[in-house]
Design an enzyme around this catalytic site. Structure first.
Site, short mmCIF file in Angstrom:
data_model
loop_
_atom_site.label_atom_id
_atom_site.label_comp_id
_atom_site.label_asym_id
_atom_site.label_seq_id
_atom_site.Cartn_x
_atom_site.Cartn_y
_atom_site.Cartn_z
N ASP A 3 21.63 17.27 -63.03
CA ASP A 3 21.76 16.26 -64.09
C ASP A 3 22.43 15.03 -63.49
OD1 ASP A 3 21.48 15.10 -66.52
OD2 ASP A 3 22.66 16.58 -67.64
N ASP A 4 22.33 13.90 -64.20
CA ASP A 4 22.87 12.68 -63.60
C ASP A 4 24.36 12.50 -63.79
OD1 ASP A 4 22.90 11.49 -66.30
OD2 ASP A 4 20.75 11.53 -66.01
N CYS A 19 31.08 -1.90 -59.57
CA CYS A 19 32.09 -1.41 -60.51
C CYS A 19 31.93 0.10 -60.52
CB CYS A 19 31.89 -1.96 -61.92
SG CYS A 19 33.12 -1.26 -63.07
N CYS A 45 22.75 -2.49 -74.14
CA CYS A 45 21.72 -3.27 -74.82
C CYS A 45 20.85 -3.97 -73.79
CB CYS A 45 22.37 -4.33 -75.70
SG CYS A 45 23.57 -3.66 -76.85
N CYS A 103 27.57 -2.56 -62.16
CA CYS A 103 27.84 -1.22 -62.74
C CYS A 103 27.02 -0.16 -62.02
CB CYS A 103 27.50 -1.24 -64.22
SG CYS A 103 27.51 0.39 -64.97
N CYS A 148 34.97 3.13 -70.25
CA CYS A 148 34.34 1.88 -69.84
C CYS A 148 34.67 0.80 -70.87
CB CYS A 148 32.82 2.05 -69.77
SG CYS A 148 31.98 0.50 -69.35
N CYS A 162 35.09 3.69 -63.92
CA CYS A 162 35.19 4.93 -64.71
C CYS A 162 35.30 6.17 -63.82
CB CYS A 162 34.02 5.05 -65.68
SG CYS A 162 32.42 4.85 -64.87
S1 SF4 Z 1 33.43 1.32 -65.96
FE1 SF4 Z 1 31.74 2.66 -65.29
S2 SF4 Z 1 30.15 2.46 -66.83
FE2 SF4 Z 1 31.60 0.78 -67.13
S3 SF4 Z 1 30.77 -0.95 -65.98
FE3 SF4 Z 1 32.15 0.09 -64.61
S4 SF4 Z 1 30.89 1.61 -63.54
FE4 SF4 Z 1 29.73 0.91 -65.30
#
Ligand code: SF4
Length: 512
Positions: A376-377, A477, A8, A266, A414, A480
């Site tokens: 692709d990303d 972070c 968001c 992130c 996530c 994931c």
């Molecule tokens: S887990 Fe992955 S998508 Fe979620 S905040 Fe961390 S880096 Fe971002």
């Protein structure tokens, strides 16, 4: 990336009282939200403050894109709205549902009406509470709350209310400081009360961005810098993790309200979510994506000749694809054109196979008989990549398709605001069968490539991602992709997510 998972965006505007223009907060909120539409198209909304109105705080929100909600195709209706919600302060939100259902009642801001002005407030936020179950349980079991919606926004509203419940007007900075100690996860909040006091807060880990700046007598804050720039702000700042902006009586102060245990920006914001023209915590999204393309070029194993063409998947992989092409001296061409005017509802309403065709047109003129390097990303679920490969071969006439992904393999859910909260929806765990660390084995990558129908598949290594973002790995972070979650509840939920996967439970991982 076409398996769209957005989060968001929030926005806040304060205009110093100064003649007619001071009631134009809604106009700027609208612009800030419009420029952040990439972060959510499900609903949009605002709360404005106007002490000369009976409803000192008034909220307007609905399902739809910003232009749909503000009825900009009908000048009279739109002007009526702008008049009705005029004010010199306000907050705004665009939503993509990461938690809770998609109905109108969950559109934000959430306004809580009360006769006492410090208890009458409205707020919106960007994030997810990892300790949602604990917080909810506390309210229902210890305080006799009845929870209506299955969303952490309602829980957060109750926790904010509890910080304001005393019979004397609270110090808002202290109230939010106490609140933050109870929360685990990602929470960027915009808040306003019936005194017109405002708070714009970034969580202690700084998962998602917040920027702020001035344009003449107007203060603006938003999730992304492109929104501020497009409102005429020429110099903006990034709000540090654990800090908030407090606006009261014409003063705007940045205050540290919590210790930051670590930064955890992130990585996906740079790779995919954020607008390519934004700058997040002093690092440009565009430059990061071009760096990702250069890194992909460095590790390219195909013996490049005239038969190759690079085709970036629109739009988020374009910068990476172009820079990879430049490094490899291969043409980068728009072999896939995004069908811009097909609505989200139509795309989602079609069968899986048709989605790719609804979204893109493949250009035979570019791809026929070629060895296509499809950039692709990211790959999350894998189904879209499989369809794309098939589409590029079948309709585009490509001789070979070599898939290159600018993000490392996604292995874990996530719990911090991105819509992928279960192991079962991810591609890599289907092959690894358990939580793993380090590189995904070559055999697995080869097998995935085969299953996608591609001629080869390569992912960005984690080291390439970190170099591209240009920040120390410890400040990012990457949970994931590494399985190392930065918060205590993130770690717990990761274990739970795998338990659920083994038991065949497909619901969002909340209960611990
Ligand atoms: S887990 Fe992955 S998508 Fe979620 S905040 Fe961390 S880096 Fe971002």
């Amino acid at each position: 990336m076409s398996e769209a998972m957005h989060n968001c965006a929030i926005a806040a505007v304060y205009i110093k009282p100064n003649g007619d223009a001071s009631n134009r907060a809604l106009f700027y909120l609208y612009k800030l939200l419009l420029n952040q539409q990439n972060r959510g198209q499900l609903s949009s909304g605002v709360t404005t403050f106007n002490p000369s109105r009976m409803q000192v705080l008034d909220t307007y929100k609905d399902l739809g894109t910003v232009n749909e909600v503000f009825k900009t195709s009908d000048r009279t209706q739109s002007l009526d709205l702008f008049k009705r919600y005029a004010g010199n302060k306000g907050i705004g939100h665009v939503r993509y549902a990461t938690s809770g259902s998609e109905d109108r009642s969950l559109a934000q801001p959430f306004e809580r009406h009360h006769g006492r002005k410090w208890k009458w407030f409205s707020f919106c936020w960007n994030g997810n509470l990892a300790n949602y179950t604990e917080l909810r349980q506390h309210l229902t079991e210890n305080a006799d709350y009845h929870i209506v919606y299955n969303t952490d926004t309602e829980i957060l509203m109750h926790y904010i209310s509890r910080e304001l419940r005393n019979s004397i007007r609270p110090n808002l900075v202290k109230a939010f400081s106490r609140l933050a100690q109870k929360l685990d996860g990602c929470f960027n909040i915009a808040f306003i009360n019936a005194f017109g006091e405002m708070i714009i807060l970034r969580d202690p880990y700084g998962f998602r961005p917040i920027v702020y700046g001035w344009k003449d007598d107007m203060f603006l804050a938003a999730s992304e810098s492109n929104a501020l720039i497009n409102c005429g702000v020429t110099e903006y700042k990034h709000l540090p993790p654990g800090h908030l902006i407090y606006i009261n009586n014409g003063n705007v102060r940045v205050v540290k309200y919590a210790e930051s245990p670590k930064k955890a920006h992130c990585m996906f914001e740079w790779v995919y979510f954020a607008n390519v023209s934004s700058v997040l915590d002093d690092q440009s999204v565009y430059i990061t994506r071009t760096n990702l393309g250069k890194e992909l070029a460095r590790q390219e194993t195909e013996k490049i000749d005239d038969g190759y063409v690079i085709v970036p998947v629109p739009d988020t992989a374009k910068a990476a694809g172009d820079s990879m092409a430049y490094e490899l001296k291969v043409p980068s061409a728009e072999g896939l054109i995004r069908n811009r005017f097909v609505g989200r509802t139509f795309i989602e309403g079609t069968g899986r196979e048709d989605r790719v065709q609804s979204k893109y047109t493949a250009l035979k003129e570019i791809m026929h008989g070629k060895k296509v390097i499809l950039v692709d990303d990211s790959i999350v679920r894998g189904s879209t990549t499989k369809q794309l490969v098939n589409y590029v071969k079948k309709v585009g006439g490509a001789k070979e398709v070599h898939v290159r992904i600018s993000c490392p393999p996604i292995r874990g859910p996530c719990f911090y605001g991105i819509d992928m909260s279960t192991v079962s929806e991810l591609l890599i765990p289907k092959y690894e069968k358990g939580p793993k660390k380090g590189y995904v084995s070559k055999e697995i990558i080869k097998q995935i490539s085969k299953d996608l129908g591609a001629d080869s598949l390569e992912y960005q290594p984690i080291s390439g991602l970190v170099r591209s973002i240009g920040k120390p790995a410890k400040d990012l972070c990457m949970a994931c992709i590494t399985g190392e979650y930065p918060t205590p509840w993130g770690k717990k939920l990761y274990q739970k997510a795998w338990e659920n996967y083994r038991k065949g439970i497909k619901e969002r991982t909340y209960a611990c």
